[in-house]
Design an enzyme around this catalytic site. Structure first.
Site, mmCIF file in Angstrom:
data_model
loop_
_atom_site.group_PDB
_atom_site.id
_atom_site.type_symbol
_atom_site.label_atom_id
_atom_site.label_comp_id
_atom_site.label_asym_id
_atom_site.label_seq_id
_atom_site.Cartn_x
_atom_site.Cartn_y
_atom_site.Cartn_z
ATOM 1 N N CYS A 1 0.831 -1.141 0.006
ATOM 2 C CA CYS A 1 -0.004 0.218 0.062
ATOM 3 C C CYS A 1 0.892 1.326 0.010
ATOM 4 O O CYS A 1 1.489 1.527 -1.146
ATOM 5 C CB CYS A 1 -1.029 -0.223 1.211
ATOM 6 S SG CYS A 1 -2.380 1.058 0.892
ATOM 7 N N HIS B 1 -3.624 -5.529 0.882
ATOM 8 C CA HIS B 1 -2.826 -5.834 2.177
ATOM 9 C C HIS B 1 -2.886 -7.398 2.623
ATOM 10 O O HIS B 1 -3.688 -7.678 3.117
ATOM 11 C CB HIS B 1 -3.788 -4.972 3.332
ATOM 12 C CG HIS B 1 -3.664 -3.638 3.620
ATOM 13 N ND1 HIS B 1 -2.559 -2.871 3.787
ATOM 14 C CD2 HIS B 1 -4.268 -2.613 2.608
ATOM 15 C CE1 HIS B 1 -2.564 -1.458 3.544
ATOM 16 N NE2 HIS B 1 -3.548 -1.447 2.978
ATOM 17 N N GLU C 1 -1.333 -8.750 4.880
ATOM 18 C CA GLU C 1 -1.300 -8.921 6.533
ATOM 19 C C GLU C 1 -2.588 -8.982 7.069
ATOM 20 O O GLU C 1 -2.885 -9.310 8.287
ATOM 21 C CB GLU C 1 -0.515 -7.720 7.059
ATOM 22 C CG GLU C 1 -1.016 -6.386 7.511
ATOM 23 C CD GLU C 1 -1.045 -5.279 6.133
ATOM 24 O OE1 GLU C 1 -0.662 -6.035 5.078
ATOM 25 O OE2 GLU C 1 -1.320 -4.455 6.136
#
Lengths: 226, 721
Positions: free
Chosen positions: A86, A194, A196
């Site tokens: 990002c 993302h 994560e």
């Protein structure tokens, strides 16, 4: 064995990334404030998401001039895996480590939603455990996530197999539906979605296994068996 | 900016002299309705505020609940209505910023935000659309930049908000109990102002918010800077970890005047400060301006002199300013100087305690004039009416709103926006469910029952996720309290909430009262908002996939309660009818039964039945799962009602349960044992939303068609009018 997470003023996914690396993958992980140096004996570097410098001037451009970027560039040229997620991707682009630019989304607004990635290159340190054209359910959360490059650059990206992830369908107007690219050597990856946020089944409403393979690939490439 | 004549007399009698100009400004800010709660304070005491989980310490700006394992959850609610009505982007953004600093000031990390938004009729009014669009953008830009997820909220449109806006923000924090800032101070401690610089923005903001909105006073609106706020959050949490803070307070309404007087009063000390030491963003600001500026992103810290160096180091790292502006004294006096010259010298107890008012209350005449009943012919095409209601601004899916908010950052969001309650995971393995609810249409018809209904609805949503309600915060928003009729509606709502909270033993851990929500056209409808927190000890109730042939059980009775309903107001343009009433005993029985069923794992999904009635609640499940249903209206436990009223009644205490056929028997016998009224009303099947009565089709609507319209109509309306 160490993974470094670079923290800029305004980074806000640094702690999420740390949680995933330490709690899920048991990796020795350290934060590095953007004014510090990165050690030479590091195994991988991650530039997390967020709003470094509040996205002033242009997302990622001020952070791209932080002192630590010199070290990131050195490590990149020595082949150490570098991942920018990002805002981290935006910083990699602004620092010249990756080509192209990230522009405002077609909708002209911030977009937070789940989408699917398609793996286009499974030879990088972050994708070696994924299958070619494998689908990865994953969330995006950005205002300036539309990847843009001129035709010549896009051709080069395709020719050098630098397009690592594409969106399965058009979400924001990115050139060639690009969601993530790597450098020519393949060790520097930038991606807007993302990973994560997709690793744990508790918070992933669809399927957490594919995105976990991104980190398992990294473990694999730095020689850690998980 | 001024005091009422009788307040001036009170002040003069307390200090035994005429106040200086600066003193007058300081007192006027602190004694404004916004800061002092002078109209409401004597009544707010009725709410139950204690409980086994409630932690109370002096000077806390947020409610604190013990969630076990040495962890706490903090919560606070604020509104930013007046500023948002004038400058929606900045007003809404700074509203988020302010409430987040309240969470931070307890020493906990803000982990989530919810917003309640109310505007005029966006179908007809382009100004309302503009306000809506920009308020959402303001919230998004601020919260996203901070990396604090906006996990839920609600949006409603009503003519009473024409040319106005209600922007309510709830913030939630989480942290270790032993790291809470204890708020202590002693003589010789230093007073520090940390964060953004002080400018001429927001001067008199709290007073601006304490009058009816008649002017577009933009200088009273603050300017947002989320980047500075983010740096402050990280700097403060680092300072907290190093134990560098003895007491802390956010600078909000009333700026330095209120922060200084309130913290000094709550800690029983005095403070002496020099405005020359305040870092400002423009030159030549006078003492009064510095004392009443509401510039954002500022925190007041009291600490020991020996901690200053380390605190400075942290501030240098984050490149934020931190100025020692004064010191703590033992005499409980607030002393303001500019260099050597004294500008104010006031007892803190006088400044911090406005003379409280016991305002008269009279039952409003309008309530007598409300039509209790109106006969409508049952419309022929109820399918079209359902489709229209599902696509109406109030009922349509709000993905256009929450899609602009980062609701995933922090990786805690287990149940994302768009469901009954949002659910966050906590570090101790427990789960926190949160829901914010309001219903001004019902509160207008019956301020007491309407407010209770909002409270119960928020509880129902939390229960549907499998959590026990553990606490609530309320935000009571009304018109001008000097009008006895409006004040009566405030008291009625408050009494209703109090009764419900006491019966269910849900403590009120914080709240806010906002009066003077008026436009030149008149007061807003009574608009209490309730946010309920629920806790789940173990693995939360997973959202399971609904499949063909799953059964639908309805718990609760459907009554002739369509007052304030979408059906009456949106379809028939009729403001009237019977406001839904919560029967406490039934409510509790139903709530406990649903919770137990979820904990037993016998049901797949529990869904609250509220706005839009049973028809919309069932449709929502169909549209989310893309499977049709077949519901038999004669099976609905109800009063004798026409089909349209059965479908769209908004009676409370009702829940839809989805279950596998094989679990039906044990669920039936369980519910019978609990003497809960229920029935199997239908099942999931096919690709149409089908309602039948005695095998005759009442509604037949394609799921696909309904889903598209429900998902896209709000965005269409906002972007293309």
């Amino acid at each position: 064995m160490k993974v470094g997470i670079v923290v800029f003023p305004g980074s806000n996914c640094d702690r999420d990334m740390y949680h995933v690396l330490t709690e899920i993958f048991n990796l020795d992980t350290k934060f590095f404030w953007h004014e510090k140096n990165l050690p030479k004996e590091i195994d991988a570097v991650i530039l997390p998401g967020g709003f470094s410098y509040g996205d002033r001037l242009r997302a990622g451009i001020i952070a791209a001039h932080s002192p630590i970027i010199k070290d990131v560039k050195k490590l990149a040229s020595s082949g150490i895996p570098i991942l920018g997620v990002c805002n981290g991707f935006q910083i990699l682009v602004e620092s010249g480590l990756l080509p192209g630019a990230l522009l405002k989304n077609n909708s002209l607004s911030f977009m937070c939603q789940w989408t699917n990635l398609i793996v286009e290159n499974n030879k990088t340190p972050f994708t070696n455990k994924l299958k070619l054209h494998q689908k990865i359910p994953i969330p995006i959360a950005n205002g300036e996530g539309r990847y843009y490059a001129d035709d010549l650059t896009l051709k080069k990206l395709e020719k050098n197999n630098q397009i690592v992830f594409r969106y399965s369908e058009m979400v924001n107007g990115s050139s060639l539906r690009i969601a993530g690219i790597c450098n020519v050597n393949g060790n520097v990856l930038g991606m807007m979605p993302h990973p994560e946020r997709a690793i744990e089944s508790e918070i992933n409403p669809i399927d957490n296994k594919p995105s976990a393979l991104i980190f398992e690939s990294l473990l694999n490439s730095i020689g850690i068996q998980n | 900016m001024s005091l009422e004549p009788q307040e001036l007399i009170h002040l003069e009698s307390k200090i035994g002299r005429k106040p200086t100009k600066t003193e007058l400004q300081i007192v006027a800010a602190e004694w404004s309705e916004h800061c002092s709660y002078k109209s409401s304070r004597i009544h707010l005491k009725m709410l139950p505020m204690t409980g086994p989980r409630v932690i109370f310490e002096k000077g806390f700006d947020s409610g604190i609940l013990d969630v076990g394992d040495d962890y706490v959850v903090t919560i606070h609610i604020e509104s930013h209505n007046h500023p948002s009505a004038v400058e929606p982007y900045g007003g809404a953004a700074t509203g988020v910023g302010g409430v987040i600093r309240d969470i931070l000031s307890t020493g906990t990390r803000p982990i989530a935000v919810l917003d309640g938004l109310r505007f005029g009729n966006i179908e007809k009014d382009s100004h309302a659309r503009w306000l809506f669009k920009n308020a959402v953008m303001g919230i998004a830009d601020y919260g996203n930049c901070l990396g604090i997820p906006t996990i839920g909220g609600e949006v409603e449109f009503d003519d009473c908000y024409t040319n106005y806006a209600l922007v309510d923000v709830v913030a939630i924090g989480f942290g270790k109990k032993d790291r809470l800032i204890k708020n202590r101070a002693k003589k010789g401690d230093i007073v520090i102002l940390l964060g953004g610089s002080t400018g001429r923005d927001g001067i008199g903001g709290s007073q601006f918010a304490s009058n009816s909105l008649e002017s577009d006073d933009r200088s009273a609106v603050q300017i947002p800077d989320p980047f500075i706020e983010k740096l402050i959050i990280e700097a403060i949490l680092e300072a907290r970890n190093q134990k560098l803070i003895k007491a802390m307070k956010d600078l909000g309404g009333g700026g330095l005047s209120c922060a200084i007087s309130e913290i000094a009063d709550s800690l029983s000390v005095g403070i002496e400060l020099d405005v020359n030491k305040v870092h400002s963003r423009e030159p030549n600001m006078n003492t009064d301006e510095i004392m009443t500026s509401e510039s954002q992103e500022r925190m007041l810290i009291i600490t020991d002199k020996t901690k200053l160096e380390k605190l400075q180091e942290i501030c240098n790292k984050f490149q934020i300013k931190c100025s020692v502006i004064g010191k703590v004294t033992s005499k409980k006096i607030m002393k303001v100087k500019k260099g050597k010259k004294s500008f104010a010298n006031l007892p803190v107890s006088v400044v911090a305690h406005a003379p409280l008012l016991d305002r008269p209350a009279i039952k409003p005449k309008y309530l007598e004039l409300i039509q209790k009943e109106k006969k409508f012919k049952t419309p022929k095409n109820l399918s079209n009416i359902l489709l229209k209601i599902l696509s109406s601004p109030n009922m349509a899916n709000k993905n256009w709103v929450y899609g602009q908010y980062d609701h995933e950052v922090g990786i805690r969001t287990v149940v994302k926006p768009g469901h009954d309650a949002s659910v966050l995971r906590l570090d101790n393995g427990k789960f926190l469910a949160v829901k914010l609810d309001g219903n001004p249409k019902q509160c207008y018809l019956n301020p007491r029952e309407g407010a209770i209904g909002c409270f119960e609805e928020a509880c129902r949503n939390v229960v549907c996720s499998g959590a026990n309600p553990i606490g609530m915060v309320d935000h009571l928003q009304f018109g001008n309290p000097e009008n006895p009729e409006i004040f009566w509606t405030f008291l009625e709502s408050l009494k209703g909430l109090t009764d419900f909270a006491k019966y269910f033993k849900i403590p009120c851990v914080g709240g806010k009262v906002s009066f003077y929500n008026e436009t030149p056209k008149g007061p807003i409808k009574p608009s209490p908002l309730i946010c309920v927190l629920g806790l789940m000890d173990k693995k939360h109730h997973q959202l399971q996939t609904i499949s063909n042939d799953d059964l639908i059980v309805l718990i609760g009775t459907t009554k002739n309660e369509l007052g304030g309903s979408e059906y009456f107001e949106y379809t028939h343009n009729f403001v009237g009818g019977h406001c839904p009433v919560v029967d406490f005993k039934t409510s509790k029985a139903n709530m406990n039964a649903v919770l137990e069923l979820i904990k037993k794992g016998w049901i797949k999904v529990a869904h609250d039945c509220s706005k839009g009635g049973l028809a919309c609640a069932v449709s929502e499940l169909c549209m989310q799962t893309r499977i049709g249903c077949n519901i038999s209206l004669e099976k609905i436990p109800s009063d004798k009602l026409f089909e349209d009223r059965l479908l769209f009644s908004e009676s409370h205490s009702r829940y839809l349960l989805v279950l596998e056929r094989k679990n039906l028997k044990q669920i039936q016998s369980f519910l019978e044992r609990k003497t809960v009224l229920f029935n199997v009303i239908g099942k999931f099947v096919g690709d149409h939303i089908l309602f039948q009565k005695d095998s005759k089709t009442v509604i037949k609507l394609s799921v696909d068609k309904a889903q598209k319209s429900w998902m896209n109509s709000l965005e269409e309306l906002v972007l293309h009018g």
